[in-house]
Design a protein around this motif. Structure first.
Motif, mmCIF file in Angstrom:
data_model
loop_
_atom_site.group_PDB
_atom_site.id
_atom_site.type_symbol
_atom_site.label_atom_id
_atom_site.label_comp_id
_atom_site.label_asym_id
_atom_site.label_seq_id
_atom_site.Cartn_x
_atom_site.Cartn_y
_atom_site.Cartn_z
ATOM 1 N N GLN A 157 0.929 -1.107 0.019
ATOM 2 C CA GLN A 157 0.030 0.147 -0.141
ATOM 3 C C GLN A 157 0.802 1.310 0.033
ATOM 4 O O GLN A 157 1.921 1.200 0.738
ATOM 5 C CB GLN A 157 -0.964 0.110 1.219
ATOM 6 N N CYS A 158 0.636 2.401 -0.782
ATOM 7 C CA CYS A 158 1.469 3.441 -0.751
ATOM 8 C C CYS A 158 1.253 4.282 0.431
ATOM 9 O O CYS A 158 0.132 4.628 0.739
ATOM 10 C CB CYS A 158 0.976 4.177 -1.974
ATOM 11 N N GLY A 159 2.471 4.621 0.845
ATOM 12 C CA GLY A 159 2.622 5.502 2.122
ATOM 13 C C GLY A 159 3.012 6.995 1.712
ATOM 14 O O GLY A 159 2.902 7.962 2.375
ATOM 15 N N GLN A 160 2.996 7.292 0.295
ATOM 16 C CA GLN A 160 3.396 8.492 -0.192
ATOM 17 C C GLN A 160 2.983 8.459 -1.648
ATOM 18 O O GLN A 160 2.858 7.361 -2.397
ATOM 19 C CB GLN A 160 4.816 8.879 -0.186
ATOM 20 N N ALA A 161 2.615 9.617 -2.115
ATOM 21 C CA ALA A 161 2.476 9.670 -3.682
ATOM 22 C C ALA A 161 3.223 10.304 -4.325
ATOM 23 O O ALA A 161 3.923 11.178 -3.682
ATOM 24 C CB ALA A 161 0.953 10.123 -3.918
ATOM 25 N N GLY A 162 3.503 10.544 -5.663
ATOM 26 C CA GLY A 162 4.333 11.142 -6.427
ATOM 27 C C GLY A 162 3.673 12.450 -7.053
ATOM 28 O O GLY A 162 2.488 12.330 -7.125
ATOM 29 N N PHE A 166 -2.222 10.299 -9.913
ATOM 30 C CA PHE A 166 -3.612 10.600 -9.717
ATOM 31 C C PHE A 166 -4.431 9.531 -9.560
ATOM 32 O O PHE A 166 -5.864 9.264 -10.227
ATOM 33 C CB PHE A 166 -3.992 11.557 -10.847
ATOM 34 N N CYS A 167 -4.219 8.331 -8.898
ATOM 35 C CA CYS A 167 -4.988 7.202 -8.553
ATOM 36 C C CYS A 167 -6.405 7.643 -8.055
ATOM 37 O O CYS A 167 -7.286 6.969 -8.251
ATOM 38 C CB CYS A 167 -4.250 6.140 -7.804
ATOM 39 N N VAL A 168 -6.232 8.640 -7.144
ATOM 40 C CA VAL A 168 -7.807 9.058 -6.226
ATOM 41 C C VAL A 168 -8.896 9.575 -7.462
ATOM 42 O O VAL A 168 -9.690 9.210 -7.343
ATOM 43 C CB VAL A 168 -7.265 10.318 -5.352
HETATM 44 S S1 SF4 Z 1 -1.070 6.239 -8.506
HETATM 45 FE FE1 SF4 Z 1 -1.690 6.067 -6.389
HETATM 46 S S2 SF4 Z 1 -1.320 3.568 -6.298
HETATM 47 FE FE2 SF4 Z 1 -0.231 4.226 -7.842
HETATM 48 S S3 SF4 Z 1 1.792 4.812 -7.212
HETATM 49 FE FE3 SF4 Z 1 0.835 6.690 -7.145
HETATM 50 S S4 SF4 Z 1 -0.197 6.744 -5.045
HETATM 51 FE FE4 SF4 Z 1 0.477 4.579 -5.394
#
Ligand code: SF4
Ligand code: SF4
Ligand code: SF4
Ligand code: SF4
Lengths: 385, 258
Positions: A157-162, A166-168
Motif C-alpha cells: 500500500q502506498c505511504g506516499q504519492a508522487g 492521480f489514482c484518487v
Molecule cells: S498512483 Fe496511487 S497507487 Fe499508484 S503509485 Fe501513485 S499513489 Fe500509489
C-alpha cells in the motif's frame, strides 16, 4: 476474503521471501537499476531499493536518498508488471519445411510462477484491466492466462504519492481493497520498522502462516490507515473524469489536438510504459534458405505508422490523429469496449514522456475550452484590441 | 531448392568506409547458409572475382561523390533486378555529405598537394538521387541481422521487416531506463529510425542517430527540449549533422539553427 491483520517485523520480512521461494515462486519486485527503480529478481529484502526514493515530474525522474531505511518509500517507475504477464517480445511459433510439406510448432505456454512483490494499488487495477482484455474476452490469450493464474500478488500500500500520481481521481488507489494474495503497509517511526499484513486469499493466508508474525493492535492498524491517508493527500495530479467519455468523443476537431501534436514526438514511450496498453504486432521472418520461419509477437503502439497501415497507407498518418486515438481510447472508447477506463492514474505516461506531455493537462484544456467556447472569447478580445 | 539456379547477389562499393560490407562478412553463423543459398557474384571485401550480370539482387554501399561513380551506378541499376542500398552513405550521403554544407573546392585546395588531380562532385549524394532504389537499409553501420532479413526477404519475394518507428520502442522493449528522463541526457532516439536495438541508451549514452530519421520525426519539438537543457545553436547543428546529415529532416533541422 481478508484476514485479521498481522504484523511482520522488518527483520522477519526475509522469511516471507523465503516462504514464497519455497513454494516455487520466482520473486520479482522493485530493485535499483540504471538510475531508476525497476522490476527484477529479488532474493532478499536487501535487494529492494533500501533507503531510496524517486522524484517525478512531467518528463523527469530522479532517484534520491531517503533519510530512513524504508524498503518501499517511492512510487511506480518505468517498468510495470506487464513485462512479465504480457512480455515485450514472444515467439508464437516456428515453422519448418520438409519436402513439399511443412510443420508448425507452437511455442509452449509459459509456466513460470511469479510472485509480484510490491504491487501498488494502481498497478493491481491495471492488471485487472488487462485481465479483461486477455482473459475475459472472446479471444483468450492462453499464455497470459497461465502466467496470471500462476502469479502470487503481494501488494504494498502506498505511504506516499508522487508528483505525477492521480489514482484518487481514477478511483484506483492509493489503497488496494481486494484482488491480492497479501497486502503490506510499511510503517517506520520512532525506531520501529514493521509491515502491517493482510491476507486477501487462502494462498496468501497459507504463506503468511509460514512467517513469524504477531497480531496487529488497533493502533497498528490505525497507523497503516494513516499512511495510506497521507498518500491520498499527496496526489500530484488530478483528472476530472466527469463526462470525459462524451467530452473526448464530441471534440475530435478541438484545437488542442493540434497543439499537442506540435509537442508530441510520436515516440511511443507513453504506450510502452502504460500498464494497461496491450497492443502488439506480429513479425514473420524466414531464414535464408526459406525453410525455417518464425512468428514473433512484439509490443506495438498506436503512435507508429505501421499500426494503422491498411492497404495503401496508414489511416492515422498525422501525429494529431495518433495522439487523439491514444487519449480517446484510454479515457473514452475503452469504456465502450471493456466497461472501464483504460487509465489507472499511475502517471507513468506523464513522467516517461521525454517532453512531458501530460494527459491530465490535455483533458483540462479540452474541457475548459469546450465549456467556455474559447474561439468566441478570442474573437471578443480581438474585437477589443 | 534442388535443381534451381542459385540467385546471384552482387555487392557494390561507392564512397564509403566498407563497414557495411563487413557486416555481411560478420554474419559468421549465417555465412554458410548465405553461401549455400546464393551465389555471390561480386563482393570486393571478400574476393576480387566478378561474375557477370544480370544480378538478382544488388547491395549498394556508399554515396555518389565523383562523375565516374555517377555513371557507374546506372550500370549497376541496369544489371540488377532489385537494388538495395545498405547504410547511411548509400541512403543519405553519409558523413562525407558534411561537405554539402560548404564549398568542396575550399577543402580540395587545403588538403591536396596537387588539387588538379582531384575530380570530385560538389555534393555527396544518396543512391536514390541517381537511380530507382527498391529498398533502403539504414544504419552506420547496418545491423547484420537486418541485412540477413533483407536478403532473405528479397530472395523470397516478401517485404523485409525493418520497422521505421523510433529507437524508444526498442529501448522500452528491452527494459532500458530512458536516459533523457532519468538523467537529462541528450538523446536523438525519439526522432531516429529503429534497427540497432537501442545500443547506446543501454550503455548510458544518448542515441547518436546512426539509423537516420524515423517515420514522422518531430525534430522541432526535440530541439526545444535540447535548448531547454542548455544546448546552444552550434551544438544543435552538430547533433543533426553526423552520419545522416543530409537526410532531409535532419538537414532542414540543422539549417534552422545554423
Ligand atoms: S498512483 Fe496511487 S497507487 Fe499508484 S503509485 Fe501513485 S499513489 Fe500509489
Ligand atoms: S494512461 Fe498514463 S496514467 Fe493512465 S494508466 Fe496509462 S500510463 Fe498510467
Ligand atoms: S505523448 Fe510523449 S511519450 Fe507519447 S508519443 Fe508523444 S512525445 Fe512520445
Ligand atoms: S533513451 Fe533515448 S531512445 Fe531510449 S527511450 Fe529515452 S529518448 Fe528514447
Amino acid at each position: 476474503m481478508t484476514s485479521e491483520p498481522r504484523i511482520i517485523e522488518r527483520k522477519a520480512l526475509d522469511q516471507l521471501l523465503e516462504a514464497l521461494t519455497q513454494e516455487g515462486y520466482q520473486v520479482v519486485g522493485p530493485t535499483l537499476g540504471d538510475g531508476a527503480i525497476v522490476y527484477g529478481p529479488v532474493q532478499a529484502s536487501e535487494d529492494f531499493p533500501v533507503g531510496w526514493t524517486d522524484e517525478q515530474e512531467g518528463g523527469v525522474y530522479r532517484l534520491k536518498k531517503r533519510e530512513d531505511k524504508a524498503l518501499f518509500g517511492y512510487v511506480v517507475g518505468p517498468h510495470s508488471w506487464k513485462k512479465y504477464l504480457h512480455p515485450p517480445e514472444r515467439r508464437l511459433w516456428t515453422g519448418q519445411a520438409s519436402g513439399t510439406d511443412f510443420e508448425l510448432t507452437p511455442e509452449p505456454v509459459e509456466t513460470a510462477r511469479f510472485a509480484f512483490f510490491g504491487v501498488r494499488s494502481c498497478e493491481l487495477h491495471a492488471i485487472e484491466i488487462q485481465d479483461r482484455v486477455f482473459i475475459h474476452n472472446d479471444h483468450v490469450d492462453e499464455d497470459y492466462k497461465a502466467r496470471r493464474e500462476n502469479a502470487f500478488v503481494v501488494v504494498v500500500q502506498c505511504g506516499q504519492a508522487g508528483k505525477t500520481c492521480f489514482c484518487v481521481s481514477m478511483n484506483t488507489g492509493p489503497k488496494a481493497e481486494s484482488g491480492y494474495d497479501l497486502a503490506l503497509t510499511e510503517i517506520l517511526d520512532e525506531g520501529r520498522h514493521f509491515f502491517h499484513a493482510v491476507a486477501g486469499s487462502p494462498k496468501g493466508a497459507a504463506i503468511l502462516q509460514q512467517v513469524e508474525t504477531r497480531s496487529a493492535t488497533s493502533s497498528d492498524s490505525a497507523e497503516a490507515e494513516e499512511a495510506v491517508q497521507k498518500a491520498r493527500g499527496q496526489m500530484g495530479r488530478t483528472l476530472n473524469t466527469k463526462g470525459v467519455k462524451e467530452l473526448l468523443q464530441e471534440n475530435p476537431e478541438h484545437p488542442r489536438w493540434d497543439s499537442v501534436a506540435e509537442r508530441c514526438l510520436s515516440c511511443a514511450n507513453c504506450t510502452m510504459v502504460c500498464p494497461t496498453c496491450f497492443c502488439s504486432t506480429v513479425e514473420d521472418t524466414t531464414d535464408l534458405t526459406g525453410d525455417h520461419t518464425e512468428r514473433w509477437q512484439k509490443w506495438d503502439s498506436c503512435f507508429t505508422m505501421d499500426f494503422s497501415y491498411l492497404h495503401g497507407g496508414s489511416v492515422r498518418a498525422s501525429t494529431k490523429s495518433r495522439y487523439r486515438q491514444w487519449l480517446t481510447h484510454k479515457l473514452s472508447s475503452w469504456i465502450d469496449q471493456f466497461d472501464s477506463s483504460g487509465c489507472v492514474g499511475c502517471g507513468r505516461c506523464v513522467t516517461w514522456c521525454p517532453v512531458g506531455i501530460d494527459l491530465t493537462e490535455e483533458v483540462r484544456s479540452i474541457r475548459e475550452e469546450n465549456t467556455v467556447r474559447l474561439p468566441s472569447k478570442r474573437e471578443a478580445s480581438n474585437g477589443n484590441a | 531448392m534442388a535443381g534451381k539456379k542459385k540467385p546471384k547477389v552482387a555487392v557494390w562499393k561507392f564512397a564509403s568506409c566498407d563497414g557495411c560490407q563487413l557486416s555481411l562478412l560478420d554474419c559468421e553463423d549465417e555465412l554458410l547458409a548465405v553461401a549455400e543459398a546464393i551465389e555471390i557474384a561480386n563482393f570486393p571485401e571478400a574476393s576480387r572475382a566478378v561474375v557477370k550480370g544480370p544480378y538478382d539482387l544488388s547491395l549498394v554501399e556508399g554515396s555518389i561523390t565523383t562523375p565516374h561513380d555517377e555513371e557507374r551506378i546506372h550500370q549497376v541499376r541496369r544489371s540488377s533486378k532489385f537494388l538495395v542500398t545498405i547504410g547511411a552513405c548509400a541512403t543519405a550521403g553519409g558523413i562525407q555529405a558534411l561537405r554539402n554544407f560548404k564549398d568542396v573546392q575550399d577543402f580540395v585546395s587545403i588538403v591536396y598537394a596537387t588539387p588538379d588531380y582531384i575530380d570530385t562532385l560538389a555534393k555527396s549524394s544518396a543512391i536514390s538521387d541517381h537511380v530507382r532504389v527498391d529498398f533502403e537499409l539504414r544504419g552506420c553501420p547496418i545491423n547484420k541481422y537486418q541485412l540477413v532479413e533483407v536478403v532473405s526477404a528479397y530472395l523470397k519475394d516478401r517485404k523485409p521487416v525493418t520497422p521505421a518507428h523510433s529507437v524508444c520502442v526498442e529501448c522500452k522493449r528491452r527494459g532500458t531506463v530512458c536516459v533523457m528522463v532519468s538523467q537529462g541526457t541528450l538523446c536523438m532516439g525519439p526522432v531516429v529510425h529503429a534497427g540497432c536495438g537501442a545500443i547506446c541508451p543501454a550503455y548510458d549514452r544518448g542515441c547518436y542517430g546512426c539509423f537516420g530519421p524515423k517515420e514522422t520525426p518531430n525534430t522541432e519539438s526535440l530541439s526545444e527540449w535540447f535548448k531547454d537543457h542548455g544546448m546552444g545553436n552550434e551544438e544543435l547543428v552538430r547533433a543533426y549533422r553526423s552520419f545522416n546529415a543530409y537526410a532531409t529532416p535532419f538537414r532542414k533541422e540543422s539549417e534552422r539553427h545554423d
